[in-house]
Design a protein around this motif. Structure first.
Motif, PDB file in Angstrom:
ATOM      1  N   UNK A 135      40.814  38.163  26.304  1.00 29.61           N
ATOM      2  CA  UNK A 135      40.408  37.941  24.888  1.00 29.61           C
ATOM      3  C   UNK A 135      40.147  39.189  24.357  1.00 29.61           C
ATOM      4  N   UNK A 136      39.268  39.921  25.072  1.00 34.04           N
ATOM      5  CA  UNK A 136      39.184  41.326  24.617  1.00 34.04           C
ATOM      6  C   UNK A 136      40.293  42.115  24.564  1.00 34.04           C
ATOM      7  N   UNK A 137      41.320  42.249  25.554  1.00 30.25           N
ATOM      8  CA  UNK A 137      42.394  43.000  25.680  1.00 30.25           C
ATOM      9  C   UNK A 137      43.457  42.580  24.460  1.00 30.25           C
ATOM     10  N   UNK A 138      43.285  41.371  24.327  1.00 25.39           N
ATOM     11  CA  UNK A 138      44.162  40.731  23.192  1.00 25.39           C
ATOM     12  C   UNK A 138      43.747  41.497  21.808  1.00 25.39           C
ATOM     13  N   UNK A 139      42.268  41.385  21.640  1.00 25.10           N
ATOM     14  CA  UNK A 139      41.774  41.755  20.374  1.00 25.10           C
ATOM     15  C   UNK A 139      41.852  43.219  20.090  1.00 25.10           C
ATOM     16  N   UNK A 140      41.785  44.073  21.178  1.00 29.42           N
ATOM     17  CA  UNK A 140      42.024  45.643  21.007  1.00 29.42           C
ATOM     18  C   UNK A 140      43.285  46.207  21.075  1.00 29.42           C
ATOM     19  N   UNK A 141      44.253  45.282  21.335  1.00 29.19           N
ATOM     20  CA  UNK A 141      45.741  45.727  21.156  1.00 29.19           C
ATOM     21  C   UNK A 141      46.274  46.182  22.428  1.00 29.19           C
ATOM     22  N   UNK A 142      45.778  45.759  23.588  1.00 30.33           N
ATOM     23  CA  UNK A 142      46.358  45.806  24.940  1.00 30.33           C
ATOM     24  C   UNK A 142      47.697  45.137  24.979  1.00 30.33           C
ATOM     25  N   UNK A 143      48.638  45.482  25.945  1.00 28.38           N
ATOM     26  CA  UNK A 143      49.745  44.879  26.099  1.00 28.38           C
ATOM     27  C   UNK A 143      49.991  44.108  27.200  1.00 28.38           C
ATOM     28  N   UNK A 144      48.939  43.863  28.266  1.00 26.42           N
ATOM     29  CA  UNK A 144      48.984  43.155  29.531  1.00 26.42           C
ATOM     30  C   UNK A 144      48.037  43.112  30.117  1.00 26.42           C
ATOM     31  N   UNK A 145      47.665  42.272  31.269  1.00 23.85           N
ATOM     32  CA  UNK A 145      46.627  42.418  32.200  1.00 23.85           C
ATOM     33  C   UNK A 145      47.052  41.873  33.455  1.00 23.85           C
ATOM     34  N   UNK A 146      46.588  42.587  34.604  1.00 21.71           N
ATOM     35  CA  UNK A 146      47.075  42.347  35.887  1.00 21.71           C
ATOM     36  C   UNK A 146      45.703  42.016  36.688  1.00 21.71           C
ATOM     37  N   UNK A 147      45.798  41.115  37.422  1.00 22.35           N
ATOM     38  CA  UNK A 147      44.534  40.687  38.291  1.00 22.35           C
ATOM     39  C   UNK A 147      45.052  40.753  39.685  1.00 22.35           C
ATOM     40  N   UNK A 148      44.488  41.609  40.595  1.00 16.39           N
ATOM     41  CA  UNK A 148      44.909  42.132  41.700  1.00 16.39           C
ATOM     42  C   UNK A 148      44.089  41.767  43.008  1.00 16.39           C
ATOM     43  N   UNK A 149      44.637  41.440  44.177  1.00 22.48           N
ATOM     44  CA  UNK A 149      43.804  40.977  45.437  1.00 22.48           C
ATOM     45  C   UNK A 149      43.596  39.687  45.337  1.00 22.48           C
ATOM     46  N   UNK A 150      42.654  39.253  46.399  1.00 18.23           N
ATOM     47  CA  UNK A 150      41.835  37.959  46.585  1.00 18.23           C
ATOM     48  C   UNK A 150      41.150  37.910  45.440  1.00 18.23           C
ATOM     49  N   UNK A 151      41.420  37.067  44.612  1.00 15.95           N
ATOM     50  CA  UNK A 151      40.631  36.904  43.308  1.00 15.95           C
ATOM     51  C   UNK A 151      40.589  35.486  42.572  1.00 15.95           C
ATOM     52  N   UNK A 152      39.888  35.387  41.759  1.00 13.64           N
ATOM     53  CA  UNK A 152      39.644  34.158  41.077  1.00 13.64           C
ATOM     54  C   UNK A 152      41.243  34.066  40.278  1.00 13.64           C
ATOM     55  N   UNK A 153      41.438  32.792  39.758  1.00 10.67           N
ATOM     56  CA  UNK A 153      42.570  32.638  39.232  1.00 10.67           C
ATOM     57  C   UNK A 153      42.638  32.699  37.777  1.00 10.67           C
ATOM     58  N   UNK A 154      43.793  33.334  37.158  1.00  9.01           N
ATOM     59  CA  UNK A 154      43.941  33.332  35.728  1.00  9.01           C
ATOM     60  C   UNK A 154      44.133  32.121  35.233  1.00  9.01           C
ATOM     61  N   UNK A 155      44.847  30.967  35.967  1.00 11.05           N
ATOM     62  CA  UNK A 155      44.661  29.601  35.552  1.00 11.05           C
ATOM     63  C   UNK A 155      43.745  28.461  35.724  1.00 11.05           C
ATOM     64  N   UNK A 156      42.940  29.155  36.327  1.00 11.20           N
ATOM     65  CA  UNK A 156      41.649  28.224  36.601  1.00 11.20           C
ATOM     66  C   UNK A 156      41.269  27.697  34.917  1.00 11.20           C
ATOM     67  N   UNK A 157      40.641  26.554  34.878  1.00 14.04           N
ATOM     68  CA  UNK A 157      40.185  26.011  33.641  1.00 14.04           C
ATOM     69  C   UNK A 157      39.347  27.009  33.007  1.00 14.04           C
TER      70      UNK A 157
END
Length: 276
Positions: A135-157
């Motif tokens: 949400x913050x990345x979108x608000x402040x003009x970023x172009x994308x986000x990467x989630x790396x490694x053994x992590x929580x899921x981007x598509x978790x509810x």
């Protein structure tokens, strides 16, 4: 179609809420809310099904969406108590839930231009933090986000809800390790796009205000407990710190990311005005 019992189809959709492997295997996840569903449709995400409350007259927004849904979108009338379960609510059911297809985890989905600003979150444990940073990345003009490694899921509810729809406006890509990103950055640099990797650290090379964020930048945010891994630290071209006063010893990962993204946005706005 009409569903009034916890049949196999309902259980399949229910599993998308908590089972990452099921989401991946089925290639879809659940989305609710006017803004998130509208943004998913606006940005061309594939909507596999629209689930609506069979006992409720749809609003103008819902009626229009159901009327104009793509030919291959399944429309399902569902008992309100079942829809409430899928909406993870104890009382009122959501008006509409969308079953949306997962995109490919391809770093080339993230556009890299001369004004590139991206965020990488290393091994996050909280899906809510992923959504908040999106949400913050979108608000402040970023172009994308990467989630790396053994992590929580981007598509978790929890992540989907916390992003308030920004997930659909901003490419978010999951990668297994730092290696895929290192190779991608090297390709971009070879193509004449000199992306710099900037990590956040309490003992940074400089304070966030003193770093030039007008250059193509990938901001690295560490795990909520342990920070950036040694592999990511080694890849950093620079590290920055956020000066703090008061008794707090550190910031939540999402808050830290928001503070740095705001500074990057501020610098770019100022530079643009000066150029104009």
């Amino acid at each position: 179609m009409r569903i009034t019992s916890r049949n196999a189809r309902f259980q399949q959709w229910e599993s998308l809420l908590s089972n990452r492997n099921k989401r991946q295997r089925l290639g879809e996840f659940l989305v609710q809310g006017v803004r998130p569903i509208s943004l998913a449709v606006e940005h061309g995400w594939p909507v596999h099904a629209l689930l609506h409350d069979e006992a409720r007259r749809p609003s103008g927004w819902a009626a229009e969406l159901l009327r104009t849904s793509a030919r291959d979108t399944e429309v399902v009338a569902m008992a309100p108590e079942l829809l409430a379960e899928l909406g993870e609510k104890n009382e009122d059911a959501p008006e509409l839930i969308a079953v949306v297809g997962l995109p490919a985890d391809d770093l080339d989905r993230i556009p890299v231009r001369e004004d590139f600003l991206g965020v990488l979150f290393d091994r996050p444990t909280s899906p809510g933090n992923i959504g908040s940073i999106l949400r913050s990345a979108d608000a402040f003009g970023a172009h994308g986000m990467i989630v790396s490694g053994h992590a929580a899921d981007v598509y978790d509810s929890k992540s989907v809800r916390a992003s308030t729809g920004s997930l659909f406006a901003l490419p978010a890509v999951r990668v297994p390790s730092h290696r895929e990103v290192a190779d991608w950055v090297e390709r971009e640099r070879s193509a004449g796009r000199p992306v710099v990797l900037v990590g956040t650290d309490e003992h940074g090379d400089c304070e966030v205000f003193d770093f030039d964020f007008t250059q193509p930048t990938l901001l690295l945010i560490g795990n909520e407990t342990s920070g950036l891994s040694s592999a990511w630290r080694d890849l950093c071209d620079y590290t920055v710190s956020i000066p703090m006063t008061g008794s707090a010893s550190s910031l939540n990962a999402a808050n830290a990311a928001t503070a740095v993204l705001y500074e990057a946005s501020r610098q770019r706005i100022v530079a643009g005005r000066a150029g104009a």
